[in-house]
Enzyme design. Structure first.
Site, PDB file in Angstrom:
ATOM      1  N   PRO A   6       0.444   5.955  -4.548  1.00  0.00           N
ATOM      2  CA  PRO A   6      -0.442   5.082  -3.794  1.00  0.00           C
ATOM      3  C   PRO A   6       0.298   4.409  -2.650  1.00  0.00           C
ATOM      4  O   PRO A   6       1.215   3.633  -2.869  1.00  0.00           O
ATOM      5  CB  PRO A   6      -0.893   4.058  -4.837  1.00  0.00           C
ATOM      6  CG  PRO A   6      -0.072   4.254  -6.039  1.00  0.00           C
ATOM      7  CD  PRO A   6       0.839   5.410  -5.825  1.00  0.00           C
ATOM      8  N   GLU A   7      -0.056   4.743  -1.444  1.00  0.00           N
ATOM      9  CA  GLU A   7       0.513   4.082  -0.284  1.00  0.00           C
ATOM     10  C   GLU A   7      -0.436   2.968   0.119  1.00  0.00           C
ATOM     11  O   GLU A   7      -1.461   2.751  -0.527  1.00  0.00           O
ATOM     12  CB  GLU A   7       0.669   5.103   0.856  1.00  0.00           C
ATOM     13  CG  GLU A   7       1.500   6.304   0.477  1.00  0.00           C
ATOM     14  CD  GLU A   7       2.921   6.228   1.025  1.00  0.00           C
ATOM     15  OE1 GLU A   7       3.190   5.379   1.878  1.00  0.00           O
ATOM     16  OE2 GLU A   7       3.763   7.020   0.573  1.00  0.00           O
TER      17      GLU A   7
END
Length: 284
Positions: A6-7
């Site tokens: 998850p960025e």
DNA sequence: ATTAATCCCTGGAGGC
DNA sequence: TGCCTCCAGGGATTAA
């Protein structure tokens, strides 16, 4: 290419999902199955006790951190590599890798899952929630009005280390992970090993725009491709952004056709085009 | 003060 | 097929 971690864009999508699904919900009890998710791990008891009876008033984001605002306190949550939230009926069997369960008073659970167990949650005072814990010393959000060129140039000038690990620190700007930092450096045609203080003003200008552009486009994609907020929040790998270099080792550079190379920079896999992103001999 | 190295974790890939 | 080793990586912590 599946984006797993998850960025910033996915964290923002998760935040929206949480607001949609559990804002206004009250916590009845909390179960913790892996103490190290909680910071400090020695205070799991306090963690469970203090959240009991608290209502989720809102969920904010700062960089890649989520901030849950309750009545009397706040919780900072970082998903790190593979953390995710799900909402399920409380009688639904727990999936593997479920580490924290927030039982809500309406018969649902907010559940935290994390294969690598790298994610962290920390209770902090409500009044200073946006500056507490890991949020201290964070750089600006990667937006034109907050990530200012003059500040960027000034910061770069004070550091001699390679530009890539500097950008991953979350101090000069937040939101870049190992994927998008490679993409931004490619877009700006800057070699990841270039000392930060060797960048010209023109290069800094290009790099700033590349960072804003890459993350901005990913936020848009992340906001449109996660299909549902029904129960799975931020299920990784749902959005597809065209990646020019990350994971493209050996593939032709989209700009010049030169095979993309993979090297190690500060222990991180690093992808670049050796023709578009040249490194002067003196920095090798 | 800055920067590099170490650690946390598991699943998947590759070697044999 | 199965066992073994190695690798991936964000950020807190420790060492230099």
């Amino acid at each position: 290419m599946l984006i797993k971690m998850p960025e910033l864009p996915e964290v923002e999508t998760v935040r929206k999902g949480l607001v949609h699904l559990v804002k206004g919900s009250k916590i009845q009890a909390v179960d913790v199955y892996w103490d190290n998710i909680i910071t400090p791990a020695t205070e799991v008891m306090q963690f469970k006790e203090q959240l009991q009876g608290q209502t989720i008033q809102d969920v904010k984001r700062r960089g890649k951190y989520l901030i849950f605002l309750f009545d009397d306190l706040a919780m900072i949550s970082h998903l790190r590599m593979e953390g995710k939230y799900e909402v399920e009926e409380t009688n639904t069997p727990l999936k593997k890798h479920t580490h924290v369960v927030f039982h809500l008073t309406d018969g649902r659970d907010l559940r935290y899952l994390d294969v690598r167990k790298f994610g962290r949650m920390q209770l902090v005072p409500l009044a200073t929630a946006m500056e507490a814990g890991g949020l201290k010393n964070l750089g600006p959000e990667p937006l034109p009005d907050t990530f200012l060129l003059k500040d960027f140039i000034a910061y770069l000038a004070t550091r001699s280390r390679p530009v890539k690990p500097l950008l991953l620190e979350q101090k000069v700007v937040v939101g870049l992970g190992n994927i998008y930092v490679d993409e931004a450096l490619f877009e700006a045609k800057i070699h990841p090993l270039r000392p930060a203080d060797s960048l010209t003003k023109a290069e800094a200008k290009k790099l700033r725009l590349a960072i804003i552009d890459v993350l901005g486009r990913a936020v848009e994609a992340g906001g449109t491709t996660i299909r549902t907020y029904q129960n799975a929040l931020g299920e990784a790998g749902k959005f597809q952004v065209a990646l020019n270099v990350y994971g493209q080792t050996g593939a032709p550079c989209p700009r010049c056709g030169t095979p993309i190379e993979k090297i190690k920079v500060a222990q991180r896999g690093t992808h670049l085009c050796p023709h578009c992103q040249k490194l002067p001999m003196k920095y090798r």
